[in-house]
Design a protein around this motif. Structure first.
Motif, mmCIF file in Angstrom:
data_model
loop_
_atom_site.group_PDB
_atom_site.id
_atom_site.type_symbol
_atom_site.label_atom_id
_atom_site.label_comp_id
_atom_site.label_asym_id
_atom_site.label_seq_id
_atom_site.Cartn_x
_atom_site.Cartn_y
_atom_site.Cartn_z
ATOM 1 N N THR A 125 -22.532 -57.330 -26.879
ATOM 2 C CA THR A 125 -21.406 -56.956 -26.012
ATOM 3 C C THR A 125 -21.288 -55.438 -25.820
ATOM 4 O O THR A 125 -20.387 -54.994 -25.111
ATOM 5 C CB THR A 125 -20.077 -57.474 -26.599
ATOM 6 N N ALA A 126 -22.202 -54.664 -26.432
ATOM 7 C CA ALA A 126 -22.166 -53.193 -26.352
ATOM 8 C C ALA A 126 -20.789 -52.660 -26.733
ATOM 9 O O ALA A 126 -20.303 -51.672 -26.184
ATOM 10 C CB ALA A 126 -22.556 -52.721 -24.950
ATOM 11 N N THR A 173 -10.302 -59.702 -11.209
ATOM 12 C CA THR A 173 -10.853 -58.956 -12.341
ATOM 13 C C THR A 173 -11.886 -57.978 -11.798
ATOM 14 O O THR A 173 -12.610 -58.294 -10.856
ATOM 15 C CB THR A 173 -11.519 -59.918 -13.339
ATOM 16 N N ASP A 174 -11.933 -56.794 -12.408
ATOM 17 C CA ASP A 174 -12.873 -55.758 -11.979
ATOM 18 C C ASP A 174 -13.918 -55.529 -13.055
ATOM 19 O O ASP A 174 -13.606 -55.497 -14.247
ATOM 20 C CB ASP A 174 -12.106 -54.462 -11.707
ATOM 21 N N ILE A 175 -15.155 -55.337 -12.638
ATOM 22 C CA ILE A 175 -16.274 -55.225 -13.577
ATOM 23 C C ILE A 175 -16.151 -53.991 -14.469
ATOM 24 O O ILE A 175 -16.564 -54.008 -15.624
ATOM 25 C CB ILE A 175 -17.621 -55.227 -12.807
ATOM 26 N N THR A 176 -15.531 -52.889 -13.962
ATOM 27 C CA THR A 176 -15.430 -51.686 -14.801
ATOM 28 C C THR A 176 -14.432 -51.885 -15.938
ATOM 29 O O THR A 176 -14.548 -51.255 -16.991
ATOM 30 C CB THR A 176 -15.041 -50.435 -13.977
ATOM 31 N N THR A 182 -14.802 -54.337 -24.433
ATOM 32 C CA THR A 182 -13.776 -55.386 -24.434
ATOM 33 C C THR A 182 -14.136 -56.601 -25.292
ATOM 34 O O THR A 182 -13.264 -57.429 -25.562
ATOM 35 C CB THR A 182 -13.550 -55.909 -23.001
ATOM 36 N N ASN A 183 -15.404 -56.742 -25.659
ATOM 37 C CA ASN A 183 -15.927 -57.975 -26.283
ATOM 38 C C ASN A 183 -16.024 -59.140 -25.294
ATOM 39 O O ASN A 183 -16.381 -60.243 -25.671
ATOM 40 C CB ASN A 183 -15.098 -58.434 -27.499
ATOM 41 N N PHE A 184 -15.704 -58.904 -24.033
ATOM 42 C CA PHE A 184 -15.765 -59.971 -23.028
ATOM 43 C C PHE A 184 -17.185 -60.192 -22.490
ATOM 44 O O PHE A 184 -17.562 -61.307 -22.170
ATOM 45 C CB PHE A 184 -14.877 -59.622 -21.817
ATOM 46 N N GLU A 191 -23.250 -61.497 -18.118
ATOM 47 C CA GLU A 191 -22.201 -62.467 -17.791
ATOM 48 C C GLU A 191 -21.189 -62.478 -18.927
ATOM 49 O O GLU A 191 -21.401 -61.856 -19.978
ATOM 50 C CB GLU A 191 -22.794 -63.863 -17.606
ATOM 51 N N TYR A 192 -20.081 -63.212 -18.733
ATOM 52 C CA TYR A 192 -19.106 -63.339 -19.820
ATOM 53 C C TYR A 192 -19.767 -63.914 -21.066
ATOM 54 O O TYR A 192 -20.641 -64.788 -20.981
ATOM 55 C CB TYR A 192 -17.950 -64.256 -19.403
#
Length: 445
Positions: A125-126, A173-176, A182-184, A191-192
């Motif tokens: 998840t970086a 929802t925005d990609i930034t 976020t751990n998302f 992808e999620y």
């Protein structure tokens, strides 16, 4: 004749701003407010969502009434790691929980042991393990601590998209915002992450929209475009990506000094993650390798200490010129103790103490920035924000990176400008100006 403008709400933790940019990206109007904090149900300080909503709506009304401006678009940027939980009527169900709120150890261990361990999960998840600063963990906490609340949550929005929703009425929802520790987001799969499906939380997330999407909006009889909002650190790099094609690193300085490298596509290593590196997703969806340093905060604390010790106003240090004779740079080493532990009586003057403070911060900055330069062909460093105006900082940074071209970059509000640029098409068919950024070169040789 009315001036065509793009309005940007730039919402920081303490300072809330509205800026109007003309077609040349000059700021033609600025309004700023500090809003008092509220507390959540545990008594922990948090953003007052009601006050913030009133600030946005009332400020919008006032600029639309101003006969000088023709508002073509409105967009929003704000700090990340903050989620708004909406009910079926689109109303917030909770306070805006503070990302500095302590996270329960037991729940943290439960999460990471279930999803592959801290090291493996952080790699995918970086996102370094940061507790509440990983905003996905805030949603996970609600599921296990307040399941009755989870049942009432219809949609989860990041703060920039909530601000946009207040005006446009559209839930996105925005990609930034997803792509900032976020751990998302699973960067290995783009992808999620699977944990959201496993926990049954995917249906709470609004659909992803393009960062440059414009929503035709009507507000009290006025028709204009609304942007969907951007995470502030990701917005700050947009003017540079638009203006420069040669590889560069941007050090965006403020409370946090964040080094951003959009030209380093290598996956995060375990060592980088342990050193507070992460990846952001920039507005076009590609990764930006980043490292963080709490240098602005440290600078503020230590300047207070120096000013008090030497009985000087803090303003004295804002314009202090670089004096190389106060430092022994030829004996430059990395073993000097942390400045916060330094006895101020060791210095002959307040100027010497301040120079050594900046030297200490720049040493840390070099280590932090070097982490994200390694493995890429970057030969330019741009510095914007508070430290870009500090000649001592800039001279020392150029000394630390003699092989690089080091520039202080100045422009009218990088974060807000980037937020305006993504909806530039609302101005019509006119090109983006090619003089957005003013550069000042510093040579460390």
């Amino acid at each position: 004749m009315k001036i065509p403008v793009i309005a940007v709400f730039d919402i920081g933790k303490t300072n809330k701003k509205l800026l109007l940019f003309n077609e040349h990206y000059q700021v033609v109007f600025e309004q700023s407010r500090n809003l008092a904090e509220a507390v959540d149900e545990d008594g922990f300080p948090c953003e007052d969502l009601d006050s913030l909503k009133l600030f946005v709506l009332n400020t919008m009304r006032s600029v639309f009434r101003d006969p000088c401006f023709d508002i073509k678009a409105v967009n929003f940027s704000s700090y990340g790691a903050s989620l708004v939980y909406l009910d079926e009527n689109g109303q917030p169900l909770t306070p805006l929980y503070n990302y500095l709120k302590p996270y329960p150890d037991e729940l943290l261990e439960q999460f990471y042991s279930k999803y592959g361990g801290k090291e493996e999960f952080a790699y995918k998840t970086a996102s370094p393990v940061l507790g509440s600063l990983n905003s996905g963990m805030q949603l996970y906490r609600i599921k296990y601590e307040r399941p009755e609340l989870l049942q009432k949550i219809k949609t989860v929005l990041h703060l920039p998209q909530y601000l946009s929703y207040l005006i446009s009425g559209k839930l996105v929802t925005d990609i930034t915002s997803i792509g900032c520790h976020t751990n998302f987001w699973d960067f290995s799969k783009n992808e999620y992450h699977q944990w959201l499906r496993d926990e049954g939380l995917m249906d709470k997330l609004a659909p992803i929209a393009a960062s440059d999407e414009r929503i035709e909006t009507s507000f009290e009889g006025h028709v204009f475009d609304a942007g969907i909002g951007l995470h502030d650190s990701s917005a700050a790099i947009i003017p540079y990506l638009i203006s420069f094609t040669e590889p560069f690193v941007l050090i965006s300085t403020g409370t946090w000094c964040i080094s951003l490298n959009p030209f380093n596509a290598s996956p995060l290593t375990k060592e980088e993650l342990e050193s507070d590196c992460l990846c952001y997703l920039q507005y076009k969806g590609t990764p930006v390798k980043a490292s963080r340093l709490f240098a602005g905060h440290e600078h503020e604390q230590e300047v207070n200490r120096i000013a008090e010790y030497y009985h000087q106003p803090k303003s004295r240090f804002e314009e202090m010129s670089f004096d190389k004779s106060l430092l022994k740079l030829e004996n430059e080493g990395e073993n000097e103790q942390d400045f916060s532990k330094q006895d101020l009586s060791d210095f002959e003057s307040d100027a010497a103490a301040y120079h050594h403070l900046i030297l200490s911060l720049v040493r840390k900055q070099k280590r932090s920035t070097q982490l994200i330069i390694s493995g890429s062909n970057v030969n330019r460093i741009f510095v914007d924000g508070g430290f870009s105006k500090n000649s001592i900082y800039m001279n020392l940074l150029s000394f630390m990176f003699p092989e690089m071209e080091v520039f202080a970059a100045s422009m009218a509000q990088a974060t807000a400008m980037g937020t305006a640029l993504v909806v530039h098409r609302s101005f019509g068919d006119i090109p983006t100006p090619n003089d957005l950024i003013e550069l000042k070169f510093y040579s460390g040789k």
